[in-house]
Design an enzyme around this catalytic site. Structure first.
Site, PDB file in Angstrom:
ATOM      1  N   ARG A  54       0.853  -1.192   0.000  1.00 34.64           N
ATOM      2  CA  ARG A  54       0.000   0.000   0.000  1.00 34.64           C
ATOM      3  C   ARG A  54       0.890   1.244   0.000  1.00 34.64           C
ATOM      4  O   ARG A  54       2.102   1.161   0.199  1.00 34.64           O
ATOM      5  CB  ARG A  54      -0.938   0.017   1.208  1.00 34.64           C
ATOM      6  CG  ARG A  54      -0.182  -0.190   2.503  1.00 34.64           C
ATOM      7  CD  ARG A  54      -0.740   0.529   3.668  1.00 34.64           C
ATOM      8  NE  ARG A  54      -0.686   1.956   3.532  1.00 34.64           N
ATOM      9  CZ  ARG A  54       0.431   2.678   3.689  1.00 34.64           C
ATOM     10  NH1 ARG A  54       1.603   2.101   3.941  1.00 34.64           N
ATOM     11  NH2 ARG A  54       0.395   3.994   3.570  1.00 34.64           N
ATOM     12  N   GLY A  55       0.218   2.412  -0.190  1.00 33.45           N
ATOM     13  CA  GLY A  55       0.980   3.643  -0.359  1.00 33.45           C
ATOM     14  C   GLY A  55       1.147   3.852  -1.860  1.00 33.45           C
ATOM     15  O   GLY A  55       1.577   2.932  -2.570  1.00 33.45           O
ATOM     16  N   ALA A  56       0.790   5.049  -2.327  1.00 30.87           N
ATOM     17  CA  ALA A  56       0.694   5.257  -3.774  1.00 30.87           C
ATOM     18  C   ALA A  56       1.969   4.876  -4.546  1.00 30.87           C
ATOM     19  O   ALA A  56       1.902   4.078  -5.498  1.00 30.87           O
ATOM     20  CB  ALA A  56       0.287   6.702  -4.049  1.00 30.87           C
ATOM     21  N   GLN A 204      -2.871   3.002   9.753  1.00 30.65           N
ATOM     22  CA  GLN A 204      -1.540   3.074   9.109  1.00 30.65           C
ATOM     23  C   GLN A 204      -0.573   3.929   9.926  1.00 30.65           C
ATOM     24  O   GLN A 204       0.636   3.686   9.919  1.00 30.65           O
ATOM     25  CB  GLN A 204      -1.659   3.645   7.686  1.00 30.65           C
ATOM     26  CG  GLN A 204      -2.327   2.731   6.678  1.00 30.65           C
ATOM     27  CD  GLN A 204      -3.826   2.978   6.587  1.00 30.65           C
ATOM     28  OE1 GLN A 204      -4.463   3.413   7.535  1.00 30.65           O
ATOM     29  NE2 GLN A 204      -4.410   2.671   5.438  1.00 30.65           N
ATOM     30  N   ASP A 245      -2.166  10.613  -2.783  1.00 24.74           N
ATOM     31  CA  ASP A 245      -2.508   9.506  -3.678  1.00 24.74           C
ATOM     32  C   ASP A 245      -2.823   9.971  -5.096  1.00 24.74           C
ATOM     33  O   ASP A 245      -2.669   9.238  -6.051  1.00 24.74           O
ATOM     34  CB  ASP A 245      -3.679   8.708  -3.125  1.00 24.74           C
ATOM     35  CG  ASP A 245      -3.222   7.846  -1.965  1.00 24.74           C
ATOM     36  OD1 ASP A 245      -3.102   8.386  -0.854  1.00 24.74           O
ATOM     37  OD2 ASP A 245      -2.916   6.669  -2.197  1.00 24.74           O
ATOM     38  N   ASN A 255      -5.804  12.139  -0.360  1.00 25.45           N
ATOM     39  CA  ASN A 255      -4.921  11.363   0.522  1.00 25.45           C
ATOM     40  C   ASN A 255      -5.817  10.645   1.521  1.00 25.45           C
ATOM     41  O   ASN A 255      -7.048  10.786   1.504  1.00 25.45           O
ATOM     42  CB  ASN A 255      -3.913  12.284   1.218  1.00 25.45           C
ATOM     43  CG  ASN A 255      -2.815  11.496   1.923  1.00 25.45           C
ATOM     44  OD1 ASN A 255      -2.196  10.615   1.317  1.00 25.45           O
ATOM     45  ND2 ASN A 255      -2.572  11.777   3.185  1.00 25.45           N
ATOM     46  N   LYS A 256      -5.210   9.867   2.385  1.00 29.27           N
ATOM     47  CA  LYS A 256      -5.962   9.039   3.333  1.00 29.27           C
ATOM     48  C   LYS A 256      -7.078   9.811   4.022  1.00 29.27           C
ATOM     49  O   LYS A 256      -6.897  10.975   4.393  1.00 29.27           O
ATOM     50  CB  LYS A 256      -4.965   8.472   4.357  1.00 29.27           C
ATOM     51  CG  LYS A 256      -5.530   7.594   5.437  1.00 29.27           C
ATOM     52  CD  LYS A 256      -6.397   6.465   4.920  1.00 29.27           C
ATOM     53  CE  LYS A 256      -5.752   5.637   3.827  1.00 29.27           C
ATOM     54  NZ  LYS A 256      -6.730   4.715   3.166  1.00 29.27           N
TER      55      LYS A 256
HETATM   56  O1  MRU Z   1      -4.916   3.198   1.777  1.00 28.76           O
HETATM   57  P1  MRU Z   1      -3.438   3.432   1.796  1.00 28.76           P
HETATM   58  O2  MRU Z   1      -2.790   2.989   3.051  1.00 28.76           O
HETATM   59  O3  MRU Z   1      -2.750   2.913   0.557  1.00 28.76           O
HETATM   60  O4  MRU Z   1      -3.337   5.022   1.738  1.00 28.76           O
HETATM   61  C1  MRU Z   1      -2.066   5.588   1.657  1.00 28.76           C
HETATM   62  C2  MRU Z   1      -2.034   7.039   1.799  1.00 28.76           C
HETATM   63  O5  MRU Z   1      -3.029   7.718   1.856  1.00 28.76           O
HETATM   64  C3  MRU Z   1      -0.672   7.654   1.774  1.00 28.76           C
HETATM   65  O6  MRU Z   1      -0.632   8.811   2.535  1.00 28.76           O
HETATM   66  C4  MRU Z   1      -0.324   7.993   0.325  1.00 28.76           C
HETATM   67  O7  MRU Z   1      -0.443   6.870  -0.487  1.00 28.76           O
HETATM   68  C5  MRU Z   1       1.009   8.564   0.205  1.00 28.76           C
HETATM   69  S1  MRU Z   1       2.244   7.352   0.371  1.00 28.76           S
HETATM   70  C6  MRU Z   1       3.715   8.106   0.127  1.00 28.76           C
END
Ligand code: MRU
Length: 362
Positions: A54-56, A204, A245, A255-256
């Site tokens: 996970r994480g973009a 997270q 994201d 973002n989250k």
């Molecule tokens: O649902 P997730 O855990 O994939 O969400 C991730 C986020 O919102 C992060 O802040 C985002 O991807 C940036 S990661 C450098």
């Protein structure tokens, strides 16, 4: 625990035999350290959908390796059916999560490599795809490092930084984006204090951000999401650092879930709110936040996932959007690998990313 064991490891990479994608399963952290080697379309899709990876940016790197691994299994005799297979795998994997644009960027780039080789045999195309996946990974490492440098220039020793979700090495590569300045500061002996939102419902911030910061020896304190206002009011926060994201052309940022609330609080208390992300997270074809698809996830994540017993009656309805969009008017600056963009963002993006900007202009 050494800082470098956090900032210099590849949590997503090809397996030693090069036929699978190897990941640290983030869904089990911080309690279990389990590595997975994945090579079927279903397992690769499931790893993204269930947030094992996970994480973009990390999703983009993973998807690039995934498409290569699947391409390697192809029995297509020549270019046309091979390309059609790659396109099918791209469409399948692209449906695993809708919000982070890095997924689509990486998959499209991989398919473009194959599409550009009509006169070549299948093994040559596979070799080029492997090189492209490795390049996407290498580029992300360099981008994270540059973003961390720019981010660090925005704060000073002793500052308190509020984080939301996880934008560290697990979500990217090496230093991370939102957490990158904190690791770089540690490396240089500069003391910063991180205040980490736990980030309901999938935690997270608690499970991953404090795991990374604590192991690296960065001073960090975990708070519930609903405590952010109080710690800001108490004067503990000098800046907010979050990842992203998908960033639209006007600077609206997905973002989250909960990020936009942090930005509204920061505005109220006069605290700078910084978004840190690589250019692979900017969607130049997306005019504004209203055009960003927001992933909806199961209500079980709210009621059950991290509770020993369900926290609400089974019949209670849940609404579980995984992301929200922070309006560009709440963002102090967007920190990219090419520099720091200040409002108006459409103008600063056009200055820094001229060619991409022009290509995507309708
Ligand atoms: O649902 P997730 O855990 O994939 O969400 C991730 C986020 O919102 C992060 O802040 C985002 O991807 C940036 S990661 C450098």
């Amino acid at each position: 625990m050494e800082l470098e064991q956090v900032t210099h490891v590849d949590n997503v990479r090809l397996s030693d035999d090069g036929r699978a994608v190897r990941i640290l399963d983030q869904s089990l952290l911080p309690n279990e350290t389990v590595y997975l080697e994945l090579s079927t379309p279903e397992a690769l899709y499931e790893a993204i959908a269930s947030l094992r990876v996970r994480g973009a940016p990390a999703i983009g790197i993973f998807a690039a390796y995934a498409l290569y691994v699947l391409a390697l299994q192809s029995e297509a005799p020549h270019y046309a059916p091979f390309l059609a297979e790659c396109q099918r795998h791209r469409d399948y994997l692209n449906a695993s999560r809708p919000t982070a644009v890095n997924l689509r960027h990486a998959l499209d780039r991989m398919v473009a490599v194959a599409a550009a080789m009509p006169c070549m045999d299948v093994p040559s195309i596979q070799a080029a795809m492997k090189e492209a996946a490795l390049a996407i990974h290498r580029e992300d490492i360099a981008m994270c490092r540059a973003i961390s440098e720019y981010g660090l220039s925005l704060v000073k020793a002793g500052d308190g930084i509020l984080t939301h979700c996880n934008a560290g090495p697990l979500a990217t590569s090496r230093y991370g984006t939102g957490l990158g300045p904190l690791f770089l500061a540690k490396e240089r002996g500069i003391i910063l204090h991180a205040w980490c939102d736990e980030t309901r419902p999938l935690l997270q911030g608690a499970r991953l951000t404090t795991y990374e910061l604590q192991r690296a020896g960065v001073d960090c304190t975990l708070i519930c999401d609903n405590m952010a206002s109080l710690v800001m009011k108490e004067g503990k926060i000098n800046a907010c650092f979050v990842g992203c994201d998908r960033v639209a052309r006007n600077g609206d940022t997905a973002n989250k879930i909960g990020t936009s609330g942090v930005a509204i609080l920061a505005k109220h208390y006069g605290i700078p709110f910084y978004v840190l992300g690589p250019s692979s997270t900017i969607d130049f074809s997306c005019p504004d936040g209203d055009h960003i698809p927001i992933e909806q996830r199961s209500g079980a994540e709210i009621k059950e996932t991290f509770f020993a017993a369900p926290s609400a009656l089974p019949e209670v309805k849940c609404y579980n959007p995984a992301f929200d969009v922070t309006d560009h008017s709440l963002i102090t600056a967007i920190v990219t690998e090419k520099g720091i963009c200040y409002p108006p963002f459409d103008e600063s993006f056009a200055r820094l990313f001229g060619p991409c900007w022009k290509e995507a202009t309708p």
